[in-house]
Design a protein around this motif. Structure first.
Motif, PDB file in Angstrom:
ATOM      1  N   LEU B  57      -8.261   5.914  -0.575  1.00 56.29           N
ATOM      2  CA  LEU B  57      -8.087   7.534   0.098  1.00 56.29           C
ATOM      3  C   LEU B  57      -9.148   8.057   0.579  1.00 56.29           C
ATOM      4  O   LEU B  57      -8.957   8.936   1.534  1.00 56.29           O
ATOM      5  CB  LEU B  57      -6.820   7.763  -0.555  1.00 56.29           C
ATOM      6  CG  LEU B  57      -5.445   7.300   0.154  1.00 56.29           C
ATOM      7  CD1 LEU B  57      -4.610   8.230  -1.616  1.00 56.29           C
ATOM      8  CD2 LEU B  57      -4.901   7.395   1.049  1.00 56.29           C
ATOM      9  N   GLU B  58     -10.080   7.651  -0.610  1.00 59.97           N
ATOM     10  CA  GLU B  58     -11.154   9.150  -0.384  1.00 59.97           C
ATOM     11  C   GLU B  58     -12.460   7.999   0.441  1.00 59.97           C
ATOM     12  O   GLU B  58     -12.750   8.740   2.032  1.00 59.97           O
ATOM     13  CB  GLU B  58     -12.033   8.816  -1.506  1.00 59.97           C
ATOM     14  CG  GLU B  58     -13.706   9.217  -1.478  1.00 59.97           C
ATOM     15  CD  GLU B  58     -13.164  10.484  -1.043  1.00 59.97           C
ATOM     16  OE1 GLU B  58     -12.025  11.482  -1.539  1.00 59.97           O
ATOM     17  OE2 GLU B  58     -14.759  11.469  -1.175  1.00 59.97           O
ATOM     18  N   LEU B  59     -11.826   6.626   0.661  1.00 60.04           N
ATOM     19  CA  LEU B  59     -12.784   5.839   1.915  1.00 60.04           C
ATOM     20  C   LEU B  59     -11.940   6.341   3.048  1.00 60.04           C
ATOM     21  O   LEU B  59     -12.904   6.215   4.411  1.00 60.04           O
ATOM     22  CB  LEU B  59     -12.959   4.476   1.048  1.00 60.04           C
ATOM     23  CG  LEU B  59     -13.693   3.717   2.016  1.00 60.04           C
ATOM     24  CD1 LEU B  59     -15.536   3.701   2.151  1.00 60.04           C
ATOM     25  CD2 LEU B  59     -14.022   2.217   1.180  1.00 60.04           C
ATOM     26  N   PRO B  67      -5.043   5.149   6.400  1.00 62.67           N
ATOM     27  CA  PRO B  67      -5.226   4.486   4.856  1.00 62.67           C
ATOM     28  C   PRO B  67      -4.741   3.146   5.530  1.00 62.67           C
ATOM     29  O   PRO B  67      -4.916   2.174   5.442  1.00 62.67           O
ATOM     30  CB  PRO B  67      -3.957   5.572   4.520  1.00 62.67           C
ATOM     31  CG  PRO B  67      -3.598   6.532   4.746  1.00 62.67           C
ATOM     32  CD  PRO B  67      -4.724   7.144   5.578  1.00 62.67           C
ATOM     33  N   GLY B  68      -3.821   3.206   6.155  1.00 63.74           N
ATOM     34  CA  GLY B  68      -2.956   1.541   7.121  1.00 63.74           C
ATOM     35  C   GLY B  68      -3.901   1.128   7.480  1.00 63.74           C
ATOM     36  O   GLY B  68      -4.260   0.004   7.394  1.00 63.74           O
ATOM     37  N   GLY B  69      -4.878   2.546   8.093  1.00 67.24           N
ATOM     38  CA  GLY B  69      -5.775   1.275   9.079  1.00 67.24           C
ATOM     39  C   GLY B  69      -7.018   0.975   8.437  1.00 67.24           C
ATOM     40  O   GLY B  69      -7.467  -0.609   8.403  1.00 67.24           O
ATOM     41  N   LEU B  70      -7.594   1.628   6.917  1.00 64.10           N
ATOM     42  CA  LEU B  70      -8.105   1.170   6.238  1.00 64.10           C
ATOM     43  C   LEU B  70      -7.959  -0.022   5.132  1.00 64.10           C
ATOM     44  O   LEU B  70      -8.747  -0.886   4.963  1.00 64.10           O
ATOM     45  CB  LEU B  70      -8.593   2.401   4.941  1.00 64.10           C
ATOM     46  CG  LEU B  70      -9.908   1.822   3.820  1.00 64.10           C
ATOM     47  CD1 LEU B  70     -10.881   1.763   4.881  1.00 64.10           C
ATOM     48  CD2 LEU B  70      -9.527   2.431   2.653  1.00 64.10           C
ATOM     49  N   ARG B  93      -1.609   1.858  -9.986  1.00 65.71           N
ATOM     50  CA  ARG B  93      -1.761   2.632  -8.598  1.00 65.71           C
ATOM     51  C   ARG B  93      -2.369   2.459  -7.855  1.00 65.71           C
ATOM     52  O   ARG B  93      -3.038   2.555  -6.441  1.00 65.71           O
ATOM     53  CB  ARG B  93      -1.478   3.959  -9.172  1.00 65.71           C
ATOM     54  CG  ARG B  93       0.146   4.548  -9.044  1.00 65.71           C
ATOM     55  CD  ARG B  93       0.243   5.287  -8.628  1.00 65.71           C
ATOM     56  NE  ARG B  93       0.004   7.106  -9.461  1.00 65.71           N
ATOM     57  CZ  ARG B  93       0.599   7.887  -9.633  1.00 65.71           C
ATOM     58  NH1 ARG B  93       1.840   7.913  -9.655  1.00 65.71           N
ATOM     59  NH2 ARG B  93       0.114   9.028 -10.036  1.00 65.71           N
ATOM     60  N   ILE B  94      -4.007   2.336  -8.508  1.00 64.98           N
ATOM     61  CA  ILE B  94      -5.153   3.074  -7.465  1.00 64.98           C
ATOM     62  C   ILE B  94      -5.997   1.832  -7.738  1.00 64.98           C
ATOM     63  O   ILE B  94      -5.886   0.673  -7.900  1.00 64.98           O
ATOM     64  CB  ILE B  94      -6.585   3.766  -8.690  1.00 64.98           C
ATOM     65  CG1 ILE B  94      -5.729   5.050  -9.225  1.00 64.98           C
ATOM     66  CG2 ILE B  94      -7.310   3.387  -8.150  1.00 64.98           C
ATOM     67  CD1 ILE B  94      -6.392   5.687  -9.504  1.00 64.98           C
ATOM     68  N   VAL B  95      -6.964   1.446  -6.508  1.00 65.23           N
ATOM     69  CA  VAL B  95      -7.123   0.589  -5.674  1.00 65.23           C
ATOM     70  C   VAL B  95      -9.085   0.845  -5.315  1.00 65.23           C
ATOM     71  O   VAL B  95      -8.851   1.568  -4.768  1.00 65.23           O
ATOM     72  CB  VAL B  95      -6.619   0.077  -4.512  1.00 65.23           C
ATOM     73  CG1 VAL B  95      -7.890  -1.416  -4.312  1.00 65.23           C
ATOM     74  CG2 VAL B  95      -5.582  -0.305  -4.873  1.00 65.23           C
ATOM     75  N   TYR B  96      -9.319  -0.125  -6.295  1.00 59.86           N
ATOM     76  CA  TYR B  96     -11.087   0.918  -5.578  1.00 59.86           C
ATOM     77  C   TYR B  96     -11.647  -0.510  -4.687  1.00 59.86           C
ATOM     78  O   TYR B  96     -10.865  -1.413  -4.824  1.00 59.86           O
ATOM     79  CB  TYR B  96     -12.283   0.424  -7.047  1.00 59.86           C
ATOM     80  CG  TYR B  96     -12.331   2.337  -8.191  1.00 59.86           C
ATOM     81  CD1 TYR B  96     -12.603   3.099  -7.669  1.00 59.86           C
ATOM     82  CD2 TYR B  96     -10.382   1.504  -8.963  1.00 59.86           C
ATOM     83  CE1 TYR B  96     -12.362   3.374  -7.774  1.00 59.86           C
ATOM     84  CE2 TYR B  96     -10.730   2.669 -10.053  1.00 59.86           C
ATOM     85  CZ  TYR B  96     -11.429   4.001  -9.196  1.00 59.86           C
ATOM     86  OH  TYR B  96     -11.655   5.011 -10.314  1.00 59.86           O
TER      87      TYR B  96
END
Lengths: 148, 148
Positions: B57-59, B67-70, B93-96
DNA sequence: CAAGATTGAATTTTCAATCTTT
DNA sequence: AAAGATTGAAAATTCAATCTTG
């Protein structure tokens, strides 16, 4: 001696500033005038052209999109009766996009949103000298290349 | 008294200057480094982050995409082994997104094209004071809004 | 056969719904 | 139930091939 750092910084700020204003324009135009920024720009180019018309390839070049892309945008605007296609009898290869009266009316409304957004972004945050600097520097970028 | 005309002119120049540089960057990056401007920027954000990693989300926020595009952009870069996904055990939950060594190498090559393009556009046409003015004015635009 | 525009297919992006984890 | 990310479907754009006219 222009440092890489100052180049990167200037570009990053230019890039972000553009995104900031573009996104604001897009959001407000869609909310208040029912058109996108691209559609506004298309109609604005037509409004400023002689007889409110331009050929497809010329319009594509000004909007910085491909001819194929323009065909679709024009399809959508024709659908909404804001522009029309005109294929002159004298040369039936050519297609003009022509702004209609309804398009002119829509553009007038859109333009007022547009200017309000610019006042709220560029205008609110920058003084006249800074606007001059921004415009002047950007203009130099657009000069044709003059050798090495 | 900031005239509408000077606002429109400044915005138009900002817009065109951004398009001019963006298009040059995109073309050269694709030709010389095999990545798009967006992909370069993604890797550049990762390279500058602690441990070369950022959350999705930060990226997305930094790249100004959804977010979907990322998710799709990251899919493509993972495919090319330039970045990896990391789901920490502590919070699944988190993805890096994490820059790989191969990604770092690609970025180094891309960055060199990138800087050359900036020198050939911003650098060649603008002097240091103009760069300062451009950077400074654009920076003011990005300040958070402070009331009416 | 070249110029001008459009089309189908592919790509990229967004949107809204969904899935997983907390 | 909310946070975080992904997914399918839809929208917009590009690319290359095609159609039409000169």
């Amino acid at each position: 001696v222009t440092t890489t750092k100052s180049l990167l910084l200037a570009w990053r700020n230019l890039y972000l500033a553009n995104a900031f204003v573009s996104e604001a324009l897009n959001a407000r135009l869609q909310a208040e005038a029912g058109c996108t920024l691209l559609e506004h720009d298309l109609m604005a180019w037509l409004a400023a052209a002689p007889e409110r018309r331009l050929r497809m390839l010329e319009l594509a070049r000004r909007l910085r999109i491909t001819p194929g892309g323009l065909t679709r945008v024009v399809d959508r605007l024709v659908e909404r009766t804001w522009i029309e296609r005109d294929r002159p009898e004298s040369n039936r290869r050519i297609v003009y996009a022509v702004l209609t009266d309804r398009g002119t009316a829509t553009l007038a409304a859109a333009r007022s949103s547009y200017v309000r957004v610019l006042r709220g972004t560029l205008g609110k945050r920058l003084g006249d000298p800074e606007l001059q600097a921004l415009g002047g520097a950007a203009e130099k970028l657009l000069q044709p290349d003059i050798g090495s």
